[in-house]
Design an enzyme around this catalytic site. Structure first.
Site, PDB file in Angstrom:
ATOM      1  N   GLU A  33      -1.019   1.911  -5.072  1.00  0.00           N
ATOM      2  CA  GLU A  33      -0.840   3.343  -4.813  1.00  0.00           C
ATOM      3  C   GLU A  33      -1.979   4.152  -5.431  1.00  0.00           C
ATOM      4  OE1 GLU A  33      -0.667   4.215  -8.104  1.00  0.00           O
ATOM      5  OE2 GLU A  33       1.133   5.459  -7.986  1.00  0.00           O
ATOM      6  N   TRP A  34      -3.093   3.441  -5.684  1.00  0.00           N
ATOM      7  CA  TRP A  34      -4.380   4.063  -6.045  1.00  0.00           C
ATOM      8  C   TRP A  34      -4.350   4.817  -7.381  1.00  0.00           C
ATOM      9  CZ3 TRP A  34      -2.652   6.655  -1.114  1.00  0.00           C
ATOM     10  CH2 TRP A  34      -2.655   5.743  -0.058  1.00  0.00           C
ATOM     11  N   GLY A  35      -3.357   4.519  -8.214  1.00  0.00           N
ATOM     12  CA  GLY A  35      -3.277   5.208  -9.501  1.00  0.00           C
ATOM     13  C   GLY A  35      -2.719   6.616  -9.394  1.00  0.00           C
TER      14      GLY A  35
ATOM     15  N   ASP B  44       0.823  -1.211   0.000  1.00  0.00           N
ATOM     16  CA  ASP B  44       0.000   0.000   0.000  1.00  0.00           C
ATOM     17  C   ASP B  44       0.860   1.264   0.000  1.00  0.00           C
ATOM     18  OD1 ASP B  44      -2.410   1.362   0.086  1.00  0.00           O
ATOM     19  OD2 ASP B  44      -3.175   0.282   1.818  1.00  0.00           O
TER      20      ASP B  44
ATOM     21  N   ASP C 226     -10.151   3.602  -3.078  1.00  0.00           N
ATOM     22  CA  ASP C 226     -10.871   2.407  -2.636  1.00  0.00           C
ATOM     23  C   ASP C 226     -12.287   2.294  -3.189  1.00  0.00           C
ATOM     24  OD1 ASP C 226      -8.586   2.121  -1.240  1.00  0.00           O
ATOM     25  OD2 ASP C 226      -9.524   1.972   0.730  1.00  0.00           O
TER      26      ASP C 226
END
Ligand code: GLA
Length: 396
Positions: free
Chosen positions: A173-175, A140, A195
């Site tokens: 890393e959520w883009g 993460d 998320d």
């Protein structure tokens, strides 16, 4: 400028994730409320419910498996209350069922839920995971300050490689830093958004961040360059699924159809100990999963959105196609689709549906039935937020 790689020779483990990874992750339902018994129960359910047989393989413990502090040697320690026999005991159990096991950590000083992150301990942590027999690491991006994403993920990749046990590396890393541009040789999958949350099309703010419903996730990154980045060993991750977590069965079917046609990893996120028949039917639909595993590995593109009916198409091997029609209206919708009037072609794969000179047989992948061919208009109706998913096969 010539750039010299300081990590020459280092690499990710090849041969993993040749099709999008399939499994279960604890976060969507349990957050940090996880323990040994839960993992054992989930592993049992993989077998009992036919999930392993449908292709699901990894059982991944997300955030919350650790103690709040490392030990005096700097090693991570499993929470002794949640995992009284340690992590290796649960890994062994999962392996004894012919399944694989995954863990979570984070590139920052602390994980998103405040447990010790891997910053400064990457090589040490990788060795520990290898000694436990871990097969998958979700990594993460909380508490990372000014760290460079690509470099941080490369460090962990190299640490895993040096530890010697093949680990599927799942970048999360959520883009934020466009992983589709650099992560192909760093990890095996990378999240493309923040998320997910169990709703059809909502966005829920949490102050500094937001979570996204199914269609928000799909639309946020509906870009050709993201589509292009996917392929065997390196996939765009649309996040753990919310199938079975409170949406309608129709919405769950659409969600599942879209994750498959987009070549997303299929990580279940529901409580498998209490799963409804309908949910199970959706999650184990082998004909839909076969679309996700198609060897061409070309993710779908949005062909059209007419009257709020989404049409997405994915070229399959042997000149076949998969097509989803998703009704985003709040009322049922009648479809009258003239195949010959729609030029369905894909610039990326240079393929097009040859309806002028070829007739395609249509198969409904949720009904498991042949439903006609492309010589006639497709006439049907689709329920609220439901999906019609077809496979098109050229007739010889
Ligand atoms: C981040 C990730 C989630 C989950 C949580 C755990 O929000 O994006 O998928 O792993 O952290 O704290």
């Amino acid at each position: 400028m010539i750039s010299i790689s300081l990590t020459a020779g280092a690499q990710k483990f090849e041969d993993l994730a040749q099709t999008p990874p399939m499994g279960w992750n604890s976060w969507n339902t349990f957050e940090t409320d996880i323990n040994e018994q839960l993992v054992r129960n989930i592993a049992d359910k993989f077998i009992e419910l036919g999930l392993k047989d449908a292709g699901y393989e990894y059982i991944v413990l997300d955030d919350g498996w650790m103690s709040r502090e490392r030990d005096s040697n700097g090693n991570l320690v499993a929470d002794p209350k949640k995992f009284p026999n340690g992590i290796k005991a649960v890994v062994d159990y999962v392996h004894s069922k012919g399944l694989k096991f995954g863990l979570y950590n984070c590139a920052g000083g602390k994980t998103c839920a405040g447990y010790p992150g891997s910053r400064g301990h990457q090589y040490q942590d990788a060795k520990l995971y290898a000694s436990w027999g871990v097969d998958f690491l979700k990594y993460d991006w909380c508490d990372t300050g000014n760290l460079n994403a690509r470099e941080s993920y490369i460090t962990m990749r190299d640490a895993l490689y040096e530890a010697g046990r093949p680990v599927l590396f799942s970048i999360c890393e959520w883009g934020t830093y466009q992983p589709w541009e650099w992560a192909g040789d760093v990890g095996h999958m990378w999240r493309i958004t923040g998320d997910i949350i169990n709703c059809w099309d909502c966005e829920v703010g949490h102050g500094s961040w937001a979570s996204f419903g199914i269609w928000k996730v799909i639309e946020l990154r509906n870009k050709e360059k993201i589509r292009q980045a996917a392929g065997p060993g390196h996939w765009n991750d649309y996040d753990m699924m919310e199938v079975g977590n409170g949406m309608t069965n129709a919405e769950d079917r659409s969600h599942f159809a879209m994750w498959n046609i987009l070549n997303s990893p299929l990580m279940m996120g529901n409580d498998l100990r209490e799963v409804s028949k309908e949910t199970l039917k959706t999650l184990t639909n082998k004909e839909v999963i076969a679309v996700n595993k198609d060897p061409l590995a070309i993710p779908a593109f949005r062909f059209n959105n007419e009257n709020n009916v989404e049409i997405w198409a994915k070229p399959l091997k042997n000149e076949k196609w998969a097509i989803t029609f998703v009704n985003r209206n709040d009322t049922p919708v009648d479809i009258d689709f003239d195949w010959r009037r729609h030029q369905l072609s894909d610039d990326l794969s240079q393929r097009s549906l040859q309806v002028e000179n070829t007739t395609y047989q249509l198969r409904d992948l949720f009904l498991h039935e042949e439903v006609g061919d492309t010589s006639k208009n497709l006439q049907t109706s689709i329920g609220v937020h439901d999906v019609l998913m077809l496979k098109l096969t050229p007739k010889s």
